[in-house]
Write a protein that holds these residues in place. Sequence first.
Motif, mmCIF file in Angstrom:
data_model
loop_
_atom_site.group_PDB
_atom_site.id
_atom_site.type_symbol
_atom_site.label_atom_id
_atom_site.label_comp_id
_atom_site.label_asym_id
_atom_site.label_seq_id
_atom_site.Cartn_x
_atom_site.Cartn_y
_atom_site.Cartn_z
ATOM 1 N N VAL A 56 0.878 -1.182 0.000
ATOM 2 C CA VAL A 56 0.000 0.000 0.000
ATOM 3 C C VAL A 56 0.906 1.219 0.000
ATOM 4 O O VAL A 56 1.760 1.367 0.883
ATOM 5 C CB VAL A 56 -0.931 0.017 1.226
ATOM 6 N N ARG A 57 0.730 2.073 -0.970
ATOM 7 C CA ARG A 57 1.584 3.261 -1.096
ATOM 8 C C ARG A 57 0.786 4.496 -0.680
ATOM 9 O O ARG A 57 -0.370 4.660 -1.065
ATOM 10 C CB ARG A 57 2.087 3.403 -2.523
ATOM 11 N N ALA A 58 1.415 5.331 0.098
ATOM 12 C CA ALA A 58 0.734 6.520 0.607
ATOM 13 C C ALA A 58 1.746 7.660 0.720
ATOM 14 O O ALA A 58 2.891 7.446 1.117
ATOM 15 C CB ALA A 58 0.101 6.255 1.969
ATOM 16 N N PRO A 59 1.325 8.882 0.382
ATOM 17 C CA PRO A 59 2.223 10.035 0.530
ATOM 18 C C PRO A 59 2.214 10.539 1.976
ATOM 19 O O PRO A 59 1.298 10.285 2.743
ATOM 20 C CB PRO A 59 1.622 11.073 -0.417
ATOM 21 N N GLY A 60 3.257 11.254 2.329
ATOM 22 C CA GLY A 60 3.333 11.818 3.667
ATOM 23 C C GLY A 60 4.454 12.828 3.757
ATOM 24 O O GLY A 60 4.932 13.355 2.753
ATOM 25 N N ASN A 61 4.880 13.078 4.951
ATOM 26 C CA ASN A 61 5.965 14.031 5.172
ATOM 27 C C ASN A 61 6.689 13.678 6.457
ATOM 28 O O ASN A 61 6.188 12.916 7.305
ATOM 29 C CB ASN A 61 5.437 15.466 5.238
ATOM 30 N N LEU A 62 7.874 14.256 6.626
ATOM 31 C CA LEU A 62 8.688 14.008 7.804
ATOM 32 C C LEU A 62 8.189 14.830 8.982
ATOM 33 O O LEU A 62 7.824 15.995 8.832
ATOM 34 C CB LEU A 62 10.146 14.355 7.522
ATOM 35 N N THR A 63 8.185 14.225 10.136
ATOM 36 C CA THR A 63 7.804 14.900 11.362
ATOM 37 C C THR A 63 8.709 14.384 12.481
ATOM 38 O O THR A 63 9.690 13.681 12.216
ATOM 39 C CB THR A 63 6.322 14.649 11.699
ATOM 40 N N THR A 64 8.423 14.760 13.709
ATOM 41 C CA THR A 64 9.194 14.275 14.855
ATOM 42 C C THR A 64 8.338 13.324 15.683
ATOM 43 O O THR A 64 7.109 13.407 15.675
ATOM 44 C CB THR A 64 9.674 15.439 15.739
ATOM 45 N N LEU A 65 9.039 12.461 16.413
ATOM 46 C CA LEU A 65 8.325 11.427 17.157
ATOM 47 C C LEU A 65 7.701 11.967 18.428
ATOM 48 O O LEU A 65 6.636 11.505 18.847
ATOM 49 C CB LEU A 65 9.286 10.280 17.468
ATOM 50 N N TYR A 66 8.320 12.959 19.065
ATOM 51 C CA TYR A 66 7.828 13.473 20.341
ATOM 52 C C TYR A 66 7.360 14.917 20.180
ATOM 53 O O TYR A 66 7.924 15.681 19.386
ATOM 54 C CB TYR A 66 8.931 13.388 21.406
ATOM 55 N N PRO A 67 6.341 15.316 20.942
ATOM 56 C CA PRO A 67 5.785 16.673 20.776
ATOM 57 C C PRO A 67 6.793 17.777 21.062
ATOM 58 O O PRO A 67 6.785 18.816 20.391
ATOM 59 C CB PRO A 67 4.626 16.704 21.778
ATOM 60 N N ASP A 68 7.677 17.577 22.051
ATOM 61 C CA ASP A 68 8.618 18.649 22.389
ATOM 62 C C ASP A 68 9.745 18.792 21.378
ATOM 63 O O ASP A 68 10.594 19.675 21.513
ATOM 64 C CB ASP A 68 9.201 18.419 23.776
ATOM 65 N N GLN A 69 9.777 17.918 20.346
ATOM 66 C CA GLN A 69 10.799 18.014 19.313
ATOM 67 C C GLN A 69 10.292 18.686 18.054
ATOM 68 O O GLN A 69 11.059 18.890 17.107
ATOM 69 C CB GLN A 69 11.326 16.610 18.973
ATOM 70 N N LYS A 70 9.028 19.029 18.005
ATOM 71 C CA LYS A 70 8.463 19.681 16.829
ATOM 72 C C LYS A 70 8.832 21.160 16.817
ATOM 73 O O LYS A 70 9.200 21.728 17.853
ATOM 74 C CB LYS A 70 6.940 19.525 16.819
ATOM 75 N N PRO A 71 8.759 21.819 15.666
ATOM 76 C CA PRO A 71 8.995 23.268 15.631
ATOM 77 C C PRO A 71 8.023 23.987 16.553
ATOM 78 O O PRO A 71 6.821 23.728 16.531
ATOM 79 C CB PRO A 71 8.763 23.632 14.155
ATOM 80 N N GLN A 72 8.565 24.859 17.379
ATOM 81 C CA GLN A 72 7.759 25.521 18.403
ATOM 82 C C GLN A 72 7.922 27.026 18.297
ATOM 83 O O GLN A 72 8.949 27.524 17.822
ATOM 84 C CB GLN A 72 8.178 25.053 19.803
#
Length: 451
Positions: A56-72
């Motif tokens: 099954v092929r699906a598009p997506g994007n890169l993110t971070t695994l933990y909330p405190d590692q996301k752009p803030q």
Amino acid sequence: MLNLSDNRIEPGKYISRFESLKSVEYSFKPLRKIRTVVIVSVIFVVFLFLPWTQNVRAPGNLTTLYPDQKPQTVQNIIPGRIEKWFVREGQLVQKGDTIIQMSEVKDAYFDPKLIERTDDQIGSKKNAAVNYKQKAGALTDQIDALAKNRINKAEQAENEVIQAQLKLVSDSIDFEASKLDYAIASQRLQRMEELYKQGLKSLTDLESRRLKVQESQAKQISAENKLLTARNELLNAKIELNSIDNYYAEMLGKAKSDRNSALSTFYDTEAEISKMQGQLSNYQVRRDNYFVTATQAGHITRTLSVGLGETIKEGTEIVSIMPIDYDLAVELYIEPVDLPLMKIGDEANIIFDGWPAIVFSGWPQLSNGTFGGEVWAIDNFISSNGKYRIILIPETEEGGWPEDLRVGSGADGIMLLRNVPLWYELWRQLNGFPPDYYTVFGEDEGNGEKK
């Protein structure tokens, strides 16, 4: 061609004259063609039985695994006016580094000595509280003294009542004795008068007896007056005893009321002190919030509030920070029909934007430029785009992902499912059937193979 006419055309007569006809000259070689067709058919049949990995092929994007590692975004807690910037876009900052300096915009906090004045007010209130507490202590001592005086006065009044009672008894006895003396004197006077009439006693004796009677009557009256006086004294002693109770009850009530009032004022003052101490702490924290600092180490990706002298409200986004340390993950959105095929721990091949890849979706072993991943989490609720989100993390067995990956870049995920023959996959695709997701009866669920 069918030899129906006598005018025949020789096969090579015109062919030799035209180059185009020479290039398409017919050569009859049936055995070679049959052999070729047979070989191609055998190869095609064998090819149909090659293993094919459903996916099954699906598009997506890169993110971070933990909330405190996301752009803030860094926000200010209090409103203010921007006075100075300490950072620029792209700069690396550490946790606690100053980003901007603000000044006050509310007139309630303009006083530069606000903290010192508030501290002085707290000291004055503490002194007042001490005085009220001392007043309450003095009133407590006064209440104790009044209680002791009340006991002493009550005992004294009770003694006076007893004395009045004893005096009343004594006067009552004297009064009865005077009554008896008067009665005896009256009887003697009557006998004396009879004797006087009979000539047995002289007039002098009679008058002397009459004087005795008058003296006895005077003593009786005097004893009666004393008795009445004793009764009045007893009544006054009892009234005095009651008045002492009432007087000290009133004095004690007033003293207790004053003490309660002093204690109430003391507690009110303590409450005001606590409130003012809270205000003092708020003033100190507010002064510290004039400097907006970085919440964690990272790069300043964008300044959202610009310029000097700009007035901003509380909670305004000032800059955006991308943390230095983060664990990458890929978020994909799959169709609801494919959701039953997914489970935690499934393998996947990932194609990242900017990394060229040669992909054979059915033969992942032949693909080049893809990176391994596994399913880490699956959403239980559908997203706003009508699909379900899944999270992929690097597969530890195949190594990590490229270090130059950035959060937010694109990625394609190829979820690897069951291995089936190629002919079955072609048949499934032609009929529009979904991939297989039924498990074999009796199969160990721990191996995770889909059927």
